[in-house]
Each structure stands twice: as structure tokens, then as C-alpha cells.
Motif scaffolding. Structure first.
Motif, PDB file in Angstrom:
ATOM      1  N   LEU A  45      64.305  83.050  43.438  1.00  0.00           N
ATOM      2  CA  LEU A  45      64.387  81.961  42.468  1.00  0.00           C
ATOM      3  C   LEU A  45      65.748  82.030  41.783  1.00  0.00           C
ATOM      4  N   ILE A  46      66.520  80.950  41.871  1.00  0.00           N
ATOM      5  CA  ILE A  46      67.837  80.918  41.241  1.00  0.00           C
ATOM      6  C   ILE A  46      67.969  79.644  40.413  1.00  0.00           C
ATOM      7  N   GLY A  47      68.979  79.607  39.560  1.00  0.00           N
ATOM      8  CA  GLY A  47      69.218  78.452  38.712  1.00  0.00           C
ATOM      9  C   GLY A  47      69.682  78.892  37.336  1.00  0.00           C
ATOM     10  N   ASP A  48      70.067  77.929  36.507  1.00  0.00           N
ATOM     11  CA  ASP A  48      70.552  78.226  35.159  1.00  0.00           C
ATOM     12  C   ASP A  48      69.490  78.953  34.333  1.00  0.00           C
ATOM     13  N   LYS A  49      69.917  79.581  33.254  1.00  0.00           N
ATOM     14  CA  LYS A  49      68.979  80.217  32.337  1.00  0.00           C
ATOM     15  C   LYS A  49      68.103  79.149  31.661  1.00  0.00           C
ATOM     16  N   ALA A  50      66.880  79.529  31.345  1.00  0.00           N
ATOM     17  CA  ALA A  50      65.938  78.699  30.587  1.00  0.00           C
ATOM     18  C   ALA A  50      65.421  77.476  31.335  1.00  0.00           C
ATOM     19  N   VAL A  51      65.588  77.438  32.669  1.00  0.00           N
ATOM     20  CA  VAL A  51      65.044  76.303  33.423  1.00  0.00           C
ATOM     21  C   VAL A  51      63.576  76.537  33.793  1.00  0.00           C
ATOM     22  N   GLY A  52      63.093  77.765  33.621  1.00  0.00           N
ATOM     23  CA  GLY A  52      61.683  78.054  33.877  1.00  0.00           C
ATOM     24  C   GLY A  52      61.410  78.860  35.137  1.00  0.00           C
ATOM     25  N   LYS A  53      62.411  79.585  35.637  1.00  0.00           N
ATOM     26  CA  LYS A  53      62.215  80.372  36.861  1.00  0.00           C
ATOM     27  C   LYS A  53      61.128  81.429  36.675  1.00  0.00           C
ATOM     28  N   THR A  54      61.203  82.159  35.571  1.00  0.00           N
ATOM     29  CA  THR A  54      60.207  83.195  35.304  1.00  0.00           C
ATOM     30  C   THR A  54      58.823  82.584  35.137  1.00  0.00           C
ATOM     31  N   SER A  55      58.763  81.462  34.453  1.00  0.00           N
ATOM     32  CA  SER A  55      57.472  80.797  34.243  1.00  0.00           C
ATOM     33  C   SER A  55      56.868  80.328  35.559  1.00  0.00           C
ATOM     34  N   ILE A  56      57.690  79.819  36.459  1.00  0.00           N
ATOM     35  CA  ILE A  56      57.214  79.395  37.773  1.00  0.00           C
ATOM     36  C   ILE A  56      56.657  80.596  38.535  1.00  0.00           C
ATOM     37  N   MET A  57      57.386  81.708  38.508  1.00  0.00           N
ATOM     38  CA  MET A  57      56.956  82.897  39.231  1.00  0.00           C
ATOM     39  C   MET A  57      55.613  83.407  38.703  1.00  0.00           C
ATOM     40  N   TYR A  58      55.484  83.501  37.372  1.00  0.00           N
ATOM     41  CA  TYR A  58      54.252  84.027  36.794  1.00  0.00           C
ATOM     42  C   TYR A  58      53.092  83.046  36.921  1.00  0.00           C
ATOM     43  N   PHE A  77      52.615  81.196  39.488  1.00  0.00           N
ATOM     44  CA  PHE A  77      52.154  81.362  40.861  1.00  0.00           C
ATOM     45  C   PHE A  77      51.506  82.715  41.093  1.00  0.00           C
ATOM     46  N   SER A  78      52.104  83.774  40.571  1.00  0.00           N
ATOM     47  CA  SER A  78      51.607  85.126  40.861  1.00  0.00           C
ATOM     48  C   SER A  78      50.372  85.493  40.054  1.00  0.00           C
ATOM     49  N   ASP A  79      50.325  85.093  38.772  1.00  0.00           N
ATOM     50  CA  ASP A  79      49.250  85.517  37.873  1.00  0.00           C
ATOM     51  C   ASP A  79      48.500  84.360  37.231  1.00  0.00           C
ATOM     52  N   ASP A  80      48.908  83.123  37.541  1.00  0.00           N
ATOM     53  CA  ASP A  80      48.338  81.929  36.915  1.00  0.00           C
ATOM     54  C   ASP A  80      48.392  82.034  35.394  1.00  0.00           C
ATOM     55  N   LYS A  81      49.557  82.440  34.887  1.00  0.00           N
ATOM     56  CA  LYS A  81      49.752  82.575  33.441  1.00  0.00           C
ATOM     57  C   LYS A  81      51.009  81.808  33.019  1.00  0.00           C
ATOM     58  N   PHE A  82      50.994  81.366  31.763  1.00  0.00           N
ATOM     59  CA  PHE A  82      52.181  80.732  31.191  1.00  0.00           C
ATOM     60  C   PHE A  82      52.363  81.234  29.768  1.00  0.00           C
ATOM     61  N   ARG A 119      52.673  88.186  45.813  1.00  0.00           N
ATOM     62  CA  ARG A 119      51.372  87.539  46.005  1.00  0.00           C
ATOM     63  C   ARG A 119      51.160  87.347  47.506  1.00  0.00           C
ATOM     64  N   THR A 120      49.962  87.651  47.952  1.00  0.00           N
ATOM     65  CA  THR A 120      49.607  87.481  49.358  1.00  0.00           C
ATOM     66  C   THR A 120      48.794  86.204  49.514  1.00  0.00           C
ATOM     67  N   ILE A 121      49.170  85.381  50.495  1.00  0.00           N
ATOM     68  CA  ILE A 121      48.496  84.106  50.725  1.00  0.00           C
ATOM     69  C   ILE A 121      48.027  84.006  52.176  1.00  0.00           C
ATOM     70  N   GLU A 122      47.111  83.109  52.417  1.00  0.00           N
ATOM     71  CA  GLU A 122      46.667  82.783  53.765  1.00  0.00           C
ATOM     72  C   GLU A 122      47.286  81.451  54.152  1.00  0.00           C
ATOM     73  N   GLY A 171      50.973  73.798  35.396  1.00  0.00           N
ATOM     74  CA  GLY A 171      50.625  74.170  36.764  1.00  0.00           C
ATOM     75  C   GLY A 171      50.815  73.088  37.809  1.00  0.00           C
ATOM     76  N   ILE A 172      51.566  72.056  37.502  1.00  0.00           N
ATOM     77  CA  ILE A 172      51.762  70.970  38.463  1.00  0.00           C
ATOM     78  C   ILE A 172      52.655  71.428  39.611  1.00  0.00           C
ATOM     79  N   ASN A 173      52.143  71.336  40.834  1.00  0.00           N
ATOM     80  CA  ASN A 173      52.905  71.542  42.077  1.00  0.00           C
ATOM     81  C   ASN A 173      53.486  72.944  42.272  1.00  0.00           C
ATOM     82  N   VAL A 174      53.144  73.902  41.420  1.00  0.00           N
ATOM     83  CA  VAL A 174      53.692  75.247  41.595  1.00  0.00           C
ATOM     84  C   VAL A 174      53.152  75.880  42.879  1.00  0.00           C
TER      85      VAL A 174
END
Length: 206
Positions: free
Chosen positions: A17-30, A32-37, A52-55, A160-163
Motif C-alpha cells: 500500500l503506497i500513497g501520501d500520508k493520511a489518505v487512509g492506507k493503514t485504515s484500509i489494511m486494518y 481488510f485484515s481485522d474488520d476494524k476502523f 490475511r488468508t483468503i479463498e 467498509g465500502i469496496n475494501v
């Protein structure tokens, strides 16, 4: 749960995940991985990492997700993580014009540090924002992605839209690059070979 080969997964895909600071990269990762915001995530210092492991299409895929710092002072730290990446999410904030203006800069970094055939996705985050707060329309994001021949999606880590869709779509695109074979051990060797090729190409192009 092990697959038929006795392994816990068939493939491992390294995502960045790359991009400017404060765009929400960490939030997107968490999300998806933990369903937390958490609206109060601290700025990433250097690099963060989740699994995260997916099928997907009958395969068990372990996603290694690397969240990079957006501040320029961490460039020398994060550049090495492009090496071996099979998929990259380039994230901007739809409420921040500057983050959209910097897309070209981030694409140059991908060209400089990542493998030539890395799968790249442009992600416009915070799409839940009020239209009055939007600085970048969805059509502009789509046009930018089309200009650079990469995929595009808008997300909201907050609600959680489209993550999920973003990560599954990226993994699907990577999976299409891996030859399908009945012998899963052979497939794993192919993926590992593909990852080594990405690492070598990235190293040579630095």
C-alpha cells in the motif's frame, strides 16, 4: 486448515500500500485484515504489516500486506519493500486534491523500484465523504487509471465500502499471471519463481 498438499496455503502474494500520508492506507489494511476502523490511527512509521488468508478460485492464498509511510523522510526505508511485491495499491484521498496530484510521483516510484509486471491498482479512499467535501470526482479517478492502464476502485475504510473487493480484485489479477496446474506443488514453485523474478527485476532497476 491444510490443502491437499498438506500446506496451509497454495500461494503467497506480497501486496504493498503506497500513497501520501493520511489518505487512509493503514485504515484500509486494518479494515481488510481485522474488520476494524480507528479514526485516530497514528501515522505509520516506516512500515506496518498484516496477513490475511483468503479463498479464491479454489485456491488458498496468503496475502502479505505491507503498509508504507507516506512521508518523504521514510523513502529510503520503504523503497526496499517494493522489491518482490506482486501487487500495489496506490491510494489517494478523494477529499484531498494534493494526494491526487501526487499520483504521478508515486507511479514513478513504482517504475523505479518495483518489477515491470507488478499489478497496480489506483484506489480513491474516503468515498463515503459528503459530496461537498469531495475534491476528486470518481470519473477523474477512473480517467487517471485508464491513462496509465491500471485498474481503479473507490473505497471507504471507515464504513467498509469496496475494501474487500479491492483486495480480492487485486489478488485475482495476480492469480491470472500464475499458470494453473493440477500439481499444486508445481504451482507453488511457479509463484515462488515469479516472486524471485520480481525481486531481481526491482533490484536491477533501482
Amino acid at each position: 486448515m491444510a490443502n491437499k498438499s498438506g500446506k496451509s496455503h497454495d500461494f503467497t502474494f506480497k501486496l504493498l500500500l503506497i500513497g501520501d500520508k493520511a489518505v487512509g492506507k493503514t485504515s484500509i489494511m486494518y479494515r481488510f485484515s481485522d474488520d476494524k476502523f480507528n479514526p485516530s490511527w497514528l501515522a505509520t512509521i516506516g512500515i506496518d504489516f498484516k496477513i490475511r488468508t483468503i479463498e479464491l478460485n479454489g485456491n488458498t492464498i496468503k496475502l502479505q500486506i505491507w503498509d508504507t509511510a507516506g512521508q518523504e523522510r521514510f523513502d529510503t526505508i520503504t523503497a526496499q519493500y517494493y522489491r518482490g511485491a506482486m501487487g500495489i495499491m496506490l491510494v489517494y484521498d478523494v477529499t484531498c486534491q494534493q494526494s491526487f496530484d501526487h499520483i504521478a510521483k508515486w507511479l514513478r516510484r513504482i517504475e523505479d523500484h518495483a518489477a515491470e509486471d507488478v499489478v497496480t491498482m489506483l484506489v480513491g479512499n474516503k468515498c463515503d465523504a459528503d459530496m461537498r467535501d469531495r475534491a476528486v470526482s470518481k470519473s477523474r479517478g477512473s480517467a487517471m487509471a485508464a491513462q496509465h492502464s491500471i485498474s481503479f476502485i473507490e473505497t471507504s475504510a471507515k464504513v467498509g465500502i469496496n475494501v474487500e473487493k479491492a483486495f480480492y480484485d487485486l489478488a485475482t489479477a495476480i492469480l491470472t499471471m500464475v499458470p494453473v496446474d493440477v500439481d499444486m506443488n508445481k504451482n507453488r514453485v511457479m509463484v515462488e519463481s515469479l516472486q524471485r523474478k520480481h525481486a531481481v527485476r526491482a533490484k536491477c532497476c533501482r
